[in-house]
Design a protein around this motif. Sequence first.
Motif, PDB file in Angstrom:
ATOM      1  N   UNK A 177      15.693  26.520  59.476  1.00 48.23           N
ATOM      2  CA  UNK A 177      14.814  25.458  59.998  1.00 48.23           C
ATOM      3  C   UNK A 177      13.761  25.043  58.968  1.00 48.23           C
ATOM      4  N   UNK A 178      13.513  25.921  57.978  1.00 47.69           N
ATOM      5  CA  UNK A 178      12.580  25.542  56.908  1.00 47.69           C
ATOM      6  C   UNK A 178      13.125  24.383  56.082  1.00 47.69           C
ATOM      7  N   UNK A 179      14.386  24.059  56.304  1.00 45.32           N
ATOM      8  CA  UNK A 179      14.984  22.945  55.569  1.00 45.32           C
ATOM      9  C   UNK A 179      14.827  21.608  56.277  1.00 45.32           C
ATOM     10  N   UNK A 180      14.048  21.569  57.349  1.00 44.99           N
ATOM     11  CA  UNK A 180      13.820  20.269  57.995  1.00 44.99           C
ATOM     12  C   UNK A 180      13.293  19.269  56.940  1.00 44.99           C
ATOM     13  N   UNK A 181      13.882  18.081  56.939  1.00 42.62           N
ATOM     14  CA  UNK A 181      13.478  17.052  55.969  1.00 42.62           C
ATOM     15  C   UNK A 181      14.120  17.198  54.607  1.00 42.62           C
ATOM     16  N   UNK A 182      14.784  18.339  54.381  1.00 44.99           N
ATOM     17  CA  UNK A 182      15.263  18.649  53.035  1.00 44.99           C
ATOM     18  C   UNK A 182      16.689  18.183  52.748  1.00 44.99           C
ATOM     19  N   UNK A 183      17.521  17.970  53.782  1.00 44.21           N
ATOM     20  CA  UNK A 183      18.896  17.536  53.499  1.00 44.21           C
ATOM     21  C   UNK A 183      18.845  16.131  52.892  1.00 44.21           C
ATOM     22  N   UNK A 184      18.157  15.251  53.583  1.00 44.88           N
ATOM     23  CA  UNK A 184      17.993  13.894  53.044  1.00 44.88           C
ATOM     24  C   UNK A 184      16.978  13.894  51.908  1.00 44.88           C
ATOM     25  N   UNK A 185      15.924  14.667  52.051  1.00 48.29           N
ATOM     26  CA  UNK A 185      14.882  14.718  51.016  1.00 48.29           C
ATOM     27  C   UNK A 185      15.419  15.144  49.658  1.00 48.29           C
ATOM     28  N   UNK A 186      16.238  16.191  49.628  1.00 46.78           N
ATOM     29  CA  UNK A 186      16.794  16.649  48.345  1.00 46.78           C
ATOM     30  C   UNK A 186      17.654  15.570  47.700  1.00 46.78           C
ATOM     31  N   UNK A 187      18.463  14.882  48.529  1.00 43.92           N
ATOM     32  CA  UNK A 187      19.330  13.831  47.977  1.00 43.92           C
ATOM     33  C   UNK A 187      18.462  12.726  47.365  1.00 43.92           C
ATOM     34  N   UNK A 188      17.387  12.354  48.068  1.00 39.00           N
ATOM     35  CA  UNK A 188      16.486  11.319  47.541  1.00 39.00           C
ATOM     36  C   UNK A 188      15.793  11.807  46.263  1.00 39.00           C
ATOM     37  N   UNK A 189      15.388  13.071  46.269  1.00 34.03           N
ATOM     38  CA  UNK A 189      14.715  13.637  45.090  1.00 34.03           C
ATOM     39  C   UNK A 189      15.664  13.592  43.886  1.00 34.03           C
ATOM     40  N   UNK A 190      16.905  14.050  44.094  1.00 34.44           N
ATOM     41  CA  UNK A 190      17.873  14.057  42.988  1.00 34.44           C
ATOM     42  C   UNK A 190      18.145  12.638  42.508  1.00 34.44           C
ATOM     43  N   UNK A 191      18.341  11.725  43.472  1.00 36.57           N
ATOM     44  CA  UNK A 191      18.637  10.353  43.050  1.00 36.57           C
ATOM     45  C   UNK A 191      17.457   9.760  42.284  1.00 36.57           C
ATOM     46  N   UNK A 192      16.246  10.031  42.752  1.00 34.06           N
ATOM     47  CA  UNK A 192      15.060   9.444  42.099  1.00 34.06           C
ATOM     48  C   UNK A 192      14.959   9.886  40.636  1.00 34.06           C
ATOM     49  N   UNK A 193      15.523  11.054  40.332  1.00 34.09           N
ATOM     50  CA  UNK A 193      15.475  11.533  38.946  1.00 34.09           C
ATOM     51  C   UNK A 193      16.421  10.746  38.037  1.00 34.09           C
ATOM     52  N   UNK A 194      17.303   9.951  38.657  1.00 29.95           N
ATOM     53  CA  UNK A 194      18.175   9.088  37.840  1.00 29.95           C
ATOM     54  C   UNK A 194      17.531   7.718  37.666  1.00 29.95           C
ATOM     55  N   UNK A 195      16.361   7.493  38.256  1.00 34.41           N
ATOM     56  CA  UNK A 195      15.664   6.206  38.121  1.00 34.41           C
ATOM     57  C   UNK A 195      14.445   6.399  37.213  1.00 34.41           C
ATOM     58  N   UNK A 196      13.692   5.304  37.011  1.00 37.45           N
ATOM     59  CA  UNK A 196      12.495   5.410  36.159  1.00 37.45           C
ATOM     60  C   UNK A 196      11.296   5.966  36.904  1.00 37.45           C
ATOM     61  N   UNK A 197      11.443   6.142  38.210  1.00 41.58           N
ATOM     62  CA  UNK A 197      10.298   6.623  38.986  1.00 41.58           C
ATOM     63  C   UNK A 197      10.671   7.858  39.799  1.00 41.58           C
ATOM     64  N   UNK A 198      10.790   8.992  39.116  1.00 39.13           N
ATOM     65  CA  UNK A 198      11.163  10.203  39.846  1.00 39.13           C
ATOM     66  C   UNK A 198      10.116  10.581  40.901  1.00 39.13           C
ATOM     67  N   UNK A 199      10.599  11.043  42.037  1.00 42.89           N
ATOM     68  CA  UNK A 199       9.687  11.495  43.098  1.00 42.89           C
ATOM     69  C   UNK A 199       9.410  12.979  42.904  1.00 42.89           C
ATOM     70  N   UNK A 200       8.213  13.396  43.291  1.00 43.37           N
ATOM     71  CA  UNK A 200       7.950  14.832  43.353  1.00 43.37           C
ATOM     72  C   UNK A 200       8.656  15.380  44.594  1.00 43.37           C
TER      73      UNK A 200
END
Length: 355
Positions: A234-257
């Motif tokens: 349950x500690x992964x709430x928000x993390x399934x979609x969040x991790x995908x967004x985080x990884x994708x953002x690292x392929x753009x010019x504006x990586x998310x923390x």
Amino acid sequence: MHILTLEDYQVVVGEEDIWTPIRNVLHKGEMYSSVLILVDENTEQHCLPTFLDNIEYPKAKIIRVPAGEANKNLDVCNSIWAQLLEQEADRRSLVINLGGGVVGDMGGFAAATFKRGVDFIQFPTSLLAMVDASIGGKLAIDYKQVKNTIGLFLNPQAVFIYPPFLKSLPDRELRSGYAEIIKHALIADHGMWDGIQQIHRLDGVKWNQLIHRSLAVKKKIVEQDPKEKGIRKILNFGHTIGHALESYSHMTNEPLLHGEAIAIGMICEAYLSNKSFTLTVNSVQRITDYILKIYGKVNIDNWPFDKLLQLMMQDKKNEFGRINFSLLREEGVAVFNQNCDTGLIKECLLYYRGL
Ligand SMILES: NC(=O)c1ccc[n+]([C@@H]2O[C@H](COP(=O)([O-])OP(=O)(O)OC[C@H]3O[C@@H](n4cnc5c(N)ncnc54)[C@H](O)[C@@H]3O)[C@@H](O)[C@H]2O)c1
Ligand SMILES: [Zn+2]
């Protein structure tokens, strides 16, 4: 001072009163042959001077690593082992990890493997490490660009948390760490969720209390399931979609923390919790409003759904090829092992885009 006792170690949260217990550990009957403090360049500058002034242990030796996730790898770990050898660390040495989650995860891993394991203490200095990374026993380094691939579960001797260190943490890092506090409230502590909704700005927050309460949630969960076989998911709430967004953002010019991506992930997964579970529409609205107030809106309009889905498919929680979510039953109560079909996953991303 607040003290939480986990199975075989204590987490001490405090201000000036924290230095006495740490001095007691260091001086306890000359128990340690040497004390080595691991820092990165930021914590060396902002935290180490205060730390050294207060521990009264002039023989402490310093080990340095470069800052940032890109350095949480085998090469840098190698340099930690090399510095431990150079400084003549032995089985009776103590390593203190003074830094964010990168220093804690990698320093813990290096200590756990050096000469079959030397004692280590976590002294987290970022909000994310204070409320999340420093407890729960997970230690790891990234390998071939894949996060946390090589590691183990092992508890530290103790964790010491000194919130005044947050004063030098960049605002963006502070906000990122705050996402894990929101998550802890949403998955397991309705009262805390009520309380934090009164927080509109992070600069005036009294962190002591909030960190303690947030850690109590994580403690309760990891104690029930230390190896993440069930409820710990349950500690992964928000993390399934969040991790995908985080990884994708690292392929753009504006990586998310990390926490910035998790904040979006929590909005999307709150939407899913309503569509495929019991969370009410009003709750989704409250969660969305609060998270947007703290984080603002990120433009993900051009982020391809297929690519995001592919990233979600790689999530470590998946079993039998299905994407596995931790969702909310209600505000303050979470459930794990929930499957959602891809149509719904797309819909929740569209919900966020439309806000
Ligand atoms: N072990 C776990 O259970 C667990 C849980 C969550 C995250 N993590 C790991 O934690 C890492 C992320 O942690 P993080 O966000 O702390 O990253 P980090 O360690 O890179 O710290 C973020 C930045 O803040 C700087 N910093 C830290 N404390 C500071 C201070 N007091 N003043 C000024 N600057 C400071 C660091 O040098 C770094 O540049 C990831 O590698 C993640 O995998 C582990
Ligand atoms: Zn997280």
